[in-house]
Write an enzyme that holds these catalytic residues in place. Structure first.
Site, mmCIF file in Angstrom:
data_model
loop_
_atom_site.group_PDB
_atom_site.id
_atom_site.type_symbol
_atom_site.label_atom_id
_atom_site.label_comp_id
_atom_site.label_asym_id
_atom_site.label_seq_id
_atom_site.Cartn_x
_atom_site.Cartn_y
_atom_site.Cartn_z
ATOM 1 N N GLY B 42 8.081 40.387 75.668
ATOM 2 C CA GLY B 42 9.537 40.429 75.547
ATOM 3 C C GLY B 42 10.131 39.219 76.238
ATOM 4 O O GLY B 42 9.441 38.216 76.458
ATOM 5 N N ARG B 337 29.035 52.401 82.887
ATOM 6 C CA ARG B 337 28.244 53.237 81.991
ATOM 7 C C ARG B 337 27.966 54.627 82.548
ATOM 8 O O ARG B 337 28.113 55.626 81.840
ATOM 9 C CB ARG B 337 26.907 52.544 81.701
ATOM 10 N N HIS B 408 18.770 54.514 78.124
ATOM 11 C CA HIS B 408 18.847 53.162 77.602
ATOM 12 C C HIS B 408 17.976 52.179 78.373
ATOM 13 O O HIS B 408 17.363 51.290 77.810
ATOM 14 C CB HIS B 408 20.308 52.725 77.673
ATOM 15 N N LEU B 448 19.044 40.930 80.051
ATOM 16 C CA LEU B 448 18.519 39.708 79.440
ATOM 17 C C LEU B 448 18.425 38.618 80.501
ATOM 18 O O LEU B 448 17.459 37.861 80.567
ATOM 19 C CB LEU B 448 19.429 39.266 78.288
#
Lengths: 254, 645, 228
Positions: B42, B337, B408, B448
């Site tokens: 990844g 969140r 998530h 990221l």
């Protein structure tokens, strides 16, 4: 909204391994929810097969949200099934009718040998990428991100090409099993951006040479790839690839 | 075992610069003699493999997918943060650092987070140079947006496919090194064991998923970059193949596992529709910029909607409860969140959910469309609306979306020191696989950033500190006892799995584990539930090992066997998560203990007793894991209770 | 490496050969049409006879004519080569047939259309070109000071046969379908199918594929009616 649950007959390609000849097997499924995705429908089939002591259908899948490019089923004569601009994982059963027979096959192309059932080996795409699908810039060598402005139009068009997920539907859908759409998307992305310029000619020559070497077919511009591409990559990119390749091979010194 | 985070001395802003200039180096001639194994391709794995190869190390990279390009980083939508201050809105390294620490509810290590903020800008530069097509303004410069409620615009993005574009950038760098022969790529390979020689990680056993053969690979260092473990919940936004196996094997070989109970539940996902459901799809958080979240005020109206007797449009304005705007007037629909997720759960627990299952809330664009026009909304969210329509068959321009929280991201992971090395010498963990930078809650557009920071700009420097001692080691043979034994252990484990020949599918066990985890270790946790869950997981694990059915054989392409191995590991990890959640009696970030809340029902952190990282040592499946604590000391920030009122 | 060799050996090079030879044939078709339309001038065949004579004796036209044969042969050879390669790229075909097409009928059947056209070409050459050159019963005719062969009756006689005329009309349909894809495809292969040119090429290609074969087909129809 139609029915909540439908019954289906599935004709699924079964092939034990690359050497096996392979054949179609027919399965019946009742009570498939129309809210389920196509792959979830296959999950239900597999659950049934496992409980019955049979071998489940092997298929590639991972993200199940239309971006990883791993799912790859040829459904009723179409790559990724009847809905356009949709990967198999995002295809939902509400697009099928009660009592319908669905034929499911693997991608078929010589450079994509079947591993098992619906799973094929697409490492040919990785080889094409390794042949030149990059900008040669080592980590740490980069100038400031805003040092080189790029016209928004170019950036947007480069993005449109870069949206390719490498699923191989273009190859599967092409009557010649050509990989031109895949290759053209990467070549276009870099041809449109200033970062891609230094290796522009070398890149296209190498990527096309690798594509040919791997045994993909020749593009005859039918446009089926564009029609089946889940990300809407345009065949305008193929025109650009042709141009890039012709110009590179007619430039002395390359 | 004493935990040493190896944080360099000096003032916080200078630590990294100083350390980078003084950390030991390996000469180019010696780099050639050193093999590094990278598991996972990844953002973290691909960027690390490429960067290490560029430096001259010999790299072997592994991924279970058919291509390194398919790693689940590809699915990240929103963007990547960087303290570039291109928008001249006052952003700085310190602000990004501060926001990340605060957003993580003060459970992350300051030095690591500061370093992350420092290198964030270089990531953008690197990606642009690779030809990543970031969004740009008409003047040709990079565009930014504000994300996840931050007060500055520091998020770089590439439409709704930022993860894809960044990963393809890293994949292209990796591909270049593969072509050069610096990286040997092993796709469709799964790491199934870490090989330890004299207390050091010296290699791995990998299963060639196509042939089923086990392979021995040696290296002077092993880097785990295998992502998060959200799939322990069965339903999550992770990819189907995302798993904890590599990290779990490392843990069982001695690497401590940090904060396993810290999981992030994302508020805007598509609700479950039936038992067949295999995964949950995330809808970008950016939707909350214009969408208003609501449920009916009364249970009666909600019931009518659940049963299909009423539609959203039948509920009068006065009968709607825009609960986020009501409870958190300052932040409204843009609360973090964890807060948004919990509020949705509460509304549904009160019987006011709106899907047939009762587990969904509305995300309504009616007012935004009236205010801005359909064209503006379409320009902002067109692709997301299409995706929603594709999956659900509903048109969000006409009827509100239905959303529900879903697992998530996992902030927890292998414990690592400042060098990103685990407690096992030579064994590193980067990206989501480590615990390091997000504390108890991750901010949007930071995953990221961390993955690429670790891979491009941190590990390539810090790994030298260890490898400098390895230059004389020479090629490591895979014929040694350690390799033979490790392979034998794996073979035995697989034989045992194949030999069970029970009645239930792997998937059915996974689904049941997921339900336990979601019910008792999900958005709200308490002692009673967690205690019960631990027993349930143990029982399920026993049942799995006596009644799972795996078709086929070991010596062939057998996805069911692969899945069984992963679920077996999840069944062990699940228990550790529950134990960790039991020990942490405070509420913080994604971890909400019902016993620890304010009178208004908000999360109550306990800094006096829990300002530490839980690092768990494996102690056999029968025994209790051993807790080690890394106390967190905060120099640069003052601990405050988060408030979004 | 040698660039030209690289080009010619590549898949794009093979396609380039198809495109260039194809485009030459397209051009030839246009010139051929202009000449043939003179059959419709009601002058007892004078214009056509003069045209045919000029064509047969002009050295430049003779060279072009030889090239034309060469390009036809190349076009055929390359198409066979490409078809074989393409077949090899998918050794096992699909069982599923799409309910809805994702490409045009023309584009999927260029090989069949091309084969039909080749067969037609042989009949055509035998019936006219070969007859004009070697026909035993071709009379001479004098226009002004020049005496040239009177080939017009060969055509007129041929088209007085309803089957022969119908065959020509049908085959022009086949040519139309071949052109419909071939025209655009050639430009796409040359790398010109982008931006503003794309639409232009599409429109021009469609018009060409309809008009040229239609005018060709008009000739046997009119001549058949005239003779009937």
């Amino acid at each position: 909204m139609g029915k909540e649950n439908i019954g289906l007959t599935l004709k699924v390609w079964r092939q034990k391994n690359e050497a096996d000849k392979g054949h179609f097997e027919t399965y019946k499924l009742s009570e498939v929810s129309t809210h389920a995705s196509f792959l979830e429908m296959i999950d239900v089939l597999n659950e049934q097969l496992i409980v019955e002591g049979k071998d489940p259908v092997a298929f590639d899948h991972d993200c199940r949200e239309g971006i990883c490019g791993m799912c790859s089923m040829y459904i009723n004569g179409r790559a990724h099934g009847p809905q356009s601009a949709t990967t198999t994982c995002q295809l939902h059963m509400r697009h099928f009718n009660d009592g319908e027979t669905i034929t499911i096959e693997p991608w078929r192309a010589a450079p994509f040998p079947v591993i098992k059932d619906l799973t094929v080996d697409r490492s040919a795409f990785d080889q094409i990428m390794a042949a030149g699908g990059y900008v040669s810039v080592n980590t740490g060598n980069a100038p400031d991100g805003n040092a080189m402005p790029i016209p928004k139009e170019d950036a947007d068009e480069a993005f449109n090409a870069a949206a390719c997920i490498g699923c191989g539907a273009c190859v599967a859908a092409c009557k010649n099993a050509s990989a031109m759409l895949f290759v053209s998307a990467k070549v276009s992305q870099y041809a449109l951006l200033p970062q891609g310029q230094p290796e522009r000619k070398e890149r296209v020559l190498k990527m096309v040479a690798k594509m040919d070497e791997l045994g993909f077919g020749n593009c005859t511009n039918t446009g089926a790839c564009e029609a089946e591409c889940p990300k809407g990559i345009s065949i305008t990119n193929i025109a650009r690839l042709n141009r890039e390749f012709l110009s590179a091979s007619l430039t002395p010194g390359h | 075992m004493k935990l040493d985070a190896k944080i360099p001395a000096g003032a916080l802003p200078e630590k990294w610069t100083k350390y980078r200039s003084t950390v030991r180096l390996v000469s180019p001639a010696n780099k050639r003699k050193i093999d590094i194994i990278v598991v996972g391709t990844g953002l973290a794995g691909a960027s690390a493999a490429a960067s290490l190869a560029e430096l001259g190390y010999k790299v072997k990279a592994f991924c279970f997918q058919d291509s390194p390009r398919r790693a689940h980083s590809i699915a990240a939508q929103g963007g990547i943060n960087a303290a570039k201050n291109y928008q001249n809105d006052g952003d700085s390294v310190f602000r990004l650092f501060y926001d990340t620490i605060k957003g993580g509810d003060y459970r992350a290590r300051e030095a690591n987070v500061h370093r992350l903020a420092e290198v964030s800008g270089s990531i953008i530069d690197q990606c642009v140079a690779q030809g990543v097509p970031f969004a740009r303004e008409y003047g040709g410069l990079l565009d930014n947006r504000s994300f996840g409620g931050t007060q500055v615009s520091r998020t770089f993005y590439a439409r709704g496919q930022t993860g894809q574009q960044l990963l393809l950038g890293a994949y292209s760098a990796l591909s270049r090194q593969i072509e050069k022969g610096q990286v040997e790529m092993f796709s469709r390979h799964e790491m199934v064991e870490v090989v330890m020689v004299d207390g050091k990680a010296r290699g791995i056993i990998a299963r060639d998923l196509v042939s089923g053969k086990l392979e021995r690979h040696s290296g002077h260092a092993v880097v785990i970059a295998s992502g998060g473990y959200g799939n322990v919940f069965y339903l999550s936004t992770n990819a189907m193949g995302s798993n904890v196996t590599a990290a779990w094997k490392a843990h069982k070989q001695g690497a401590l596992f940090g904060n396993p109970c810290f999981t992030q539940i994302h508020p805007t996902c598509l609700p479950q529709t039936g038992e067949y459901q295999s995964k949950l799809t995330l809808m970008s958080e950016s939707l909350r910029n214009d969408g208003r979240v609501w449920v009916p005020k009364t249970k009666e109206d909600a019931k009518a909607i659940q049963e299909g007797r009423k539609k959203a449009s039948d509920i009068a304005e006065a009968d709607r409860d825009y609960y986020l705007e009501r409870k958190y007037p300052a932040f409204g629909n843009l609360v973090p969140r964890d807060v948004a997720s919990r509020a949705a759960k509460e509304a549904c627990d009160e019987g006011r959910g709106v899907a047939p299952t009762g587990l969904a809330v509305f995300l309504d664009f009616r007012d935004a469309i009236n205010r801005l026009g359909k064209d503006v909304i379409s320009a902002r969210y067109g692709n997301l609306f299409e995706m929603y329509d594709k999956i659900t068959g509903d048109n969000p321009y006409e009827t509100p979306m239905k959303i529900y929280p879903a697992v998530h991201y996992t902030m927890g992971g292998l414990w690592v020191d400042y060098n990103l090395m685990t407690t096992v010498p030579g064994l590193y963990a980067i990206g989501e696989a480590n615990f390091s930078d997000h504390g108890a809650n991750r901010l949007g557009a930071s995953a990221l950033m961390q993955g690429l920071a670790d891979g491009y700009f941190v590990l390539p420097y810090t790994i030298g500190d260890y490898l400098a001692d390895e230059i004389g080691t020479g090629k490591i043979s895979t014929d040694g006892d350690a390799f033979v034994q490790a392979e034998q252990i794996v073979t035995e484990r697989q034989k045992r799995l194949m030999g069970i020949k029970g009645k239930q599918s792997v998937e059915s066990f996974h689904r049941r584990l997921g339900k336990i985890m979601w019910e008792y270790c999900g958005m709200a946790r308490n002692e009673e539930g967690l205690t019960k869950a631990r027993d349930m997981i143990r029982a399920l694990r026993d049942e799995f090992w006596s009644d799972v059915r795996i078709p086929g054989t070991m010596e062939e392409f057998n996805p069911e066997l692969d899945k069984a191995g992963r679920v077996a590991d999840f069944l062990e990890l699940g228990e550790l998560m529950v134990i960790d959640a039991l020990v942490r009696k405070e509420s913080c970030g994604g971890h909400f203990r019902l016993e620890s809340q304010t009178p208004e029902g908000e999360a109550k952190r306990d800094d006096d007793n829990f300002a530490f990282v839980s690092a768990w040592e494996f102690n056999g499946l029968e025994g209790d894991p051993i807790l080690h604590q890394e106390n967190l000391e905060f120099e640069a920030v003052k601990l405050t209770q988060r408030s979004y009122k | 490496m040698n660039n030209l060799t690289t080009l010619l050996k590549s898949s794009i090079g093979r396609k380039l050969m198809m495109a260039l030879t194809g485009l030459f044939l397209v051009l030839f078709l246009l010139i051929h049409l202009i000449g043939n339309l003179q059959l419709l001038i009601p002058d007892g065949g004078e214009a056509f006879n003069i045209y045919a004579h000029t064509m047969g004796n002009n050295p430049l036209i003779q060279i072009v004519s030889k090239l034309n044969f060469l390009f036809i042969i190349l076009h055929v050879i390359y198409s066979i080569w490409l078809s074989r390669l393409n077949k090899a790229a998918r050794p096992i075909g699909y069982a599923g047939k799409p309910a809805q097409a994702t490409s045009t009928l023309s584009s999927r059947n260029m090989g069949i259309l091309g084969t039909l056209i080749l067969a037609f070409l042989l009949v055509h050459l035998k019936g006219f070109w070969y007859e004009f050159k070697t026909g035993a019963d071709i009379m001479m005719v004098t226009y002004g000071t020049e005496t040239i062969p009177d080939v017009f009756p060969v055509v007129a006689t041929a088209y007085s046969n309803v089957w022969y005329a119908a065959f020509y009309v049908i085959m022009m349909g086949v040519v139309g379908f071949h052109l419909y894809h071939g025209f655009q495809s050639a430009f796409q292969t040359l790398g010109l199918g982008y931006n503003k040119y794309k639409k232009l090429i599409q429109t021009a290609g469609t018009l060409f594929a309809i008009l040229v074969p239609a005018l060709f087909a008009l000739i046997p129809i009119v001549m058949y009616i005239q003779n009937a």
